[in-house]
Design an enzyme around this catalytic site. Structure first.
Site, PDB file in Angstrom:
ATOM      1  N   ARG A 108      -7.409  -1.948   8.837  1.00  0.00           N
ATOM      2  CA  ARG A 108      -8.054  -3.270   8.847  1.00  0.00           C
ATOM      3  C   ARG A 108      -7.695  -4.029  10.113  1.00  0.00           C
ATOM      4  O   ARG A 108      -8.547  -4.620  10.756  1.00  0.00           O
ATOM      5  CB  ARG A 108      -7.622  -4.080   7.617  1.00  0.00           C
ATOM      6  CG  ARG A 108      -8.548  -3.899   6.426  1.00  0.00           C
ATOM      7  CD  ARG A 108      -8.308  -4.969   5.396  1.00  0.00           C
ATOM      8  NE  ARG A 108      -6.913  -4.985   4.987  1.00  0.00           N
ATOM      9  CZ  ARG A 108      -6.461  -4.517   3.839  1.00  0.00           C
ATOM     10  NH1 ARG A 108      -7.285  -4.025   2.968  1.00  0.00           N
ATOM     11  NH2 ARG A 108      -5.183  -4.564   3.538  1.00  0.00           N
ATOM     12  N   THR A 126       4.012   2.993   5.585  1.00  0.00           N
ATOM     13  CA  THR A 126       2.594   2.612   5.587  1.00  0.00           C
ATOM     14  C   THR A 126       1.818   3.607   6.444  1.00  0.00           C
ATOM     15  O   THR A 126       2.331   4.054   7.475  1.00  0.00           O
ATOM     16  CB  THR A 126       2.367   1.184   6.139  1.00  0.00           C
ATOM     17  OG1 THR A 126       0.968   0.999   6.389  1.00  0.00           O
ATOM     18  CG2 THR A 126       3.113   0.928   7.440  1.00  0.00           C
ATOM     19  N   ASP A 149      -0.609   2.929   8.226  1.00  0.00           N
ATOM     20  CA  ASP A 149      -1.238   2.250   9.370  1.00  0.00           C
ATOM     21  C   ASP A 149      -0.455   2.318  10.684  1.00  0.00           C
ATOM     22  O   ASP A 149      -0.993   1.993  11.737  1.00  0.00           O
ATOM     23  CB  ASP A 149      -1.483   0.771   9.036  1.00  0.00           C
ATOM     24  CG  ASP A 149      -2.559   0.619   7.988  1.00  0.00           C
ATOM     25  OD1 ASP A 149      -3.511   1.421   8.003  1.00  0.00           O
ATOM     26  OD2 ASP A 149      -2.457  -0.295   7.149  1.00  0.00           O
ATOM     27  N   GLY A 202       0.840  -1.201   0.000  1.00  0.00           N
ATOM     28  CA  GLY A 202       0.000   0.000   0.000  1.00  0.00           C
ATOM     29  C   GLY A 202       0.870   1.244   0.000  1.00  0.00           C
ATOM     30  O   GLY A 202       1.847   1.306   0.736  1.00  0.00           O
ATOM     31  N   ASP A 237       1.783   0.323  11.816  1.00  0.00           N
ATOM     32  CA  ASP A 237       1.704  -0.995  12.462  1.00  0.00           C
ATOM     33  C   ASP A 237       2.933  -1.868  12.220  1.00  0.00           C
ATOM     34  O   ASP A 237       2.830  -3.090  12.206  1.00  0.00           O
ATOM     35  CB  ASP A 237       0.445  -1.728  11.964  1.00  0.00           C
ATOM     36  CG  ASP A 237       0.477  -1.993  10.475  1.00  0.00           C
ATOM     37  OD1 ASP A 237       1.330  -1.399   9.779  1.00  0.00           O
ATOM     38  OD2 ASP A 237      -0.336  -2.797   9.996  1.00  0.00           O
ATOM     39  N   ARG A 252       1.115  -5.157  -5.809  1.00  0.00           N
ATOM     40  CA  ARG A 252       1.060  -6.361  -4.993  1.00  0.00           C
ATOM     41  C   ARG A 252       1.405  -7.502  -5.941  1.00  0.00           C
ATOM     42  O   ARG A 252       0.901  -7.558  -7.055  1.00  0.00           O
ATOM     43  CB  ARG A 252      -0.324  -6.521  -4.370  1.00  0.00           C
ATOM     44  CG  ARG A 252      -0.597  -5.381  -3.368  1.00  0.00           C
ATOM     45  CD  ARG A 252      -1.567  -5.780  -2.277  1.00  0.00           C
ATOM     46  NE  ARG A 252      -1.315  -5.010  -1.060  1.00  0.00           N
ATOM     47  CZ  ARG A 252      -1.912  -3.843  -0.765  1.00  0.00           C
ATOM     48  NH1 ARG A 252      -2.790  -3.316  -1.584  1.00  0.00           N
ATOM     49  NH2 ARG A 252      -1.633  -3.221   0.356  1.00  0.00           N
ATOM     50  N   ASP A 274       4.422  -4.459   6.284  1.00  0.00           N
ATOM     51  CA  ASP A 274       4.955  -5.739   6.785  1.00  0.00           C
ATOM     52  C   ASP A 274       5.016  -6.819   5.712  1.00  0.00           C
ATOM     53  O   ASP A 274       5.914  -7.663   5.731  1.00  0.00           O
ATOM     54  CB  ASP A 274       4.206  -6.210   8.033  1.00  0.00           C
ATOM     55  CG  ASP A 274       2.727  -6.412   7.795  1.00  0.00           C
ATOM     56  OD1 ASP A 274       2.220  -5.956   6.753  1.00  0.00           O
ATOM     57  OD2 ASP A 274       2.082  -7.025   8.659  1.00  0.00           O
TER      58      ASP A 274
HETATM   59  P1  ADP Z   1       2.391  -4.087   2.666  1.00  0.00           P
HETATM   60  O1  ADP Z   1       3.844  -4.129   2.347  1.00  0.00           O
HETATM   61  O2  ADP Z   1       1.828  -2.700   2.599  1.00  0.00           O
HETATM   62  O3  ADP Z   1       2.082  -4.829   3.940  1.00  0.00           O
HETATM   63  P2  ADP Z   1       1.375  -6.383   1.163  1.00  0.00           P
HETATM   64  O4  ADP Z   1       1.058  -7.182   2.373  1.00  0.00           O
HETATM   65  O5  ADP Z   1       0.435  -6.397   0.024  1.00  0.00           O
HETATM   66  O6  ADP Z   1       1.618  -4.843   1.485  1.00  0.00           O
HETATM   67  O7  ADP Z   1       2.805  -6.891   0.645  1.00  0.00           O
HETATM   68  C1  ADP Z   1       3.404  -6.312  -0.494  1.00  0.00           C
HETATM   69  C2  ADP Z   1       4.083  -7.365  -1.326  1.00  0.00           C
HETATM   70  O8  ADP Z   1       5.137  -7.976  -0.566  1.00  0.00           O
HETATM   71  C3  ADP Z   1       3.211  -8.533  -1.750  1.00  0.00           C
HETATM   72  O9  ADP Z   1       2.419  -8.251  -2.861  1.00  0.00           O
HETATM   73  C4  ADP Z   1       4.258  -9.575  -2.075  1.00  0.00           C
HETATM   74  O10 ADP Z   1       4.829  -9.348  -3.351  1.00  0.00           O
HETATM   75  C5  ADP Z   1       5.325  -9.324  -1.024  1.00  0.00           C
HETATM   76  N1  ADP Z   1       5.153 -10.265   0.105  1.00  0.00           N
HETATM   77  C6  ADP Z   1       4.171 -10.270   1.044  1.00  0.00           C
HETATM   78  N2  ADP Z   1       4.298 -11.328   1.871  1.00  0.00           N
HETATM   79  C7  ADP Z   1       5.390 -12.010   1.442  1.00  0.00           C
HETATM   80  C8  ADP Z   1       6.054 -13.216   1.873  1.00  0.00           C
HETATM   81  N3  ADP Z   1       5.601 -13.942   2.915  1.00  0.00           N
HETATM   82  N4  ADP Z   1       7.145 -13.618   1.188  1.00  0.00           N
HETATM   83  C9  ADP Z   1       7.599 -12.910   0.143  1.00  0.00           C
HETATM   84  N5  ADP Z   1       7.027 -11.786  -0.318  1.00  0.00           N
HETATM   85  C10 ADP Z   1       5.930 -11.342   0.311  1.00  0.00           C
END
Ligand code: ADP
Length: 319
Positions: free
Chosen positions: A171, A125, A127, A11, A129, A72, A103
């Site tokens: 969320r 982010t 959030d 995000g 968090d 994503r 995260d």
């Molecule tokens: P944020 O970074 O804001 O928390 P997301 O949770 O959508 O957003 O994570 C962003 C991107 O990071 C995901 O689309 C994916 O490409 C990568 N990612 C998330 N979780 C994992 C994981 N367990 N292992 C490897 N890459 C991950």
């Protein structure tokens, strides 16, 4: 360390651009080459990688969003996807990577580090968090956007003697609701980290109207219950004229506040310093206004803690 890469992922958050700028300028200051990876981990896999110069990050410190775009990418959650990413980095001669995101993005950085490619995570982010830091880039701006809206809603709520439910983002994390609710003088704040009691909300509303209050403001994080649903339940339980406002994506955009720009500049530069000192696999943060960094794996194992004293204070101040 001769060449480093930088990407923004997950995000988006206001201040990400200021962080990108800091990474690029700090790296060039130390005679490193910097490559921008466009479109988060998707762009890493497909090789959407371009060299950045001092001028590439000119005139962006005050802009919301991210010039590197974000995405994503499900494929990156797989070992094969991560290997493709590492191959692209090696093909461009990149020795270290700065990942700016939440995260999920940190998990990607952790996976790369575990496979031998040094990454540093920068918390971006709205959030707030991310474990290992008291503040994340974008939180202060989102908070100020929410406050601006709450203040405006308060004006009209007073004129019409209405109860307003304001749904803010969050969320799983309640910091935007908690801080904006406290700063906006909300009667009730609902956050995902705490169960709510409808009877208590109604009792507070009734108590307020008995002492002649002209309006009530309830701030709810989206992860608790939708504002519309909460509004319906309140209408059914009270005689109040209840209106609902869902702030939505305006909280993600806009000019970053000075606090976010300073935070982003400090954290982005610190990430580069770590890579220069061959300290990959770290997550940078701020604690008591000091820069800190933790092992990214250990940081991810922690959980961001909501400050319950703020929730208690808001209840005391809105009697
Ligand atoms: P944020 O970074 O804001 O928390 P997301 O949770 O959508 O957003 O994570 C962003 C991107 O990071 C995901 O689309 C994916 O490409 C990568 N990612 C998330 N979780 C994992 C994981 N367990 N292992 C490897 N890459 C991950």
């Amino acid at each position: 360390m001769k060449k480093i890469g930088v990407l923004t992922s997950g995000g988006d958050a206001p201040g990400m651009n200021a962080a990108v700028r800091a990474v690029v300028r700090k790296a060039i200051y130390h005679n490193l080459e910097v490559y921008g990876i466009y479109g988060g981990y998707s762009g890493l896999i497909s090789g959407n990688i371009k060299k950045l110069e001092l001028g590439s990050v000119g005139d962006i410190i005050h802009r919301g969003g991210t010039i590197l775009y974000s995405a994503r990418c499900l494929e990156f959650k797989t070992k094969e996807g991560q290997q493709k990413g590492i191959e692209q980095l090696k093909a461009h001669g990149i020795d270290g990577l700065v990942v700016i995101g939440g995260d999920g993005s940190y998990r990607g950085a952790k996976a790369l580090t575990e496979q031998g490619f040094p990454c540093v995570g920068v918390p971006g982010t709205i959030d707030n968090d991310i474990p290992g830091t008291e503040l994340t880039i974008g939180f202060d701006t989102a908070l100020n956007t929410a406050i601006d809206a709450i203040d405006k809603i308060r004006d009209t709520a007073t004129s019409h003697e209405r109860t307003f439910v304001i749904e803010v983002m969050g969320r799983d994390a309640g910091d935007i609701a908690l801080w904006s609710g406290l700063a906006g003088g909300a009667e009730t704040i609902l956050i995902p980290e705490e169960n709510y009691d409808m009877n208590e909300i109604v009792a507070r509303l009734n108590k307020g109207s008995e002492r002649g209050k002209k309006h009530s403001i309830i701030v709810v994080a989206e992860g608790v219950i939708s504002g519309v649903e909460l509004g319906k339940e309140l209408k059914a339980a009270t005689n109040a004229d209840v209106r609902v406002s869902v702030l939505g994506h305006i909280q993600r955009g806009g000019t970053p506040t000075a606090a976010d720009r300073v935070l982003a500049s400090r954290l982005g530069a610190h990430a580069v310093e770590l890579l220069i000192n061959k300290k990959g696999g770290r997550a940078v943060g701020i604690e008591n206004n000091h820069l800190v960094d933790y092992d990214i794996i250990e940081a991810l194992a922690q959980k961001h803690k909501v400050d319950y004293s703020l929730l208690k204070l808001s209840k005391e101040l809105s009697i």
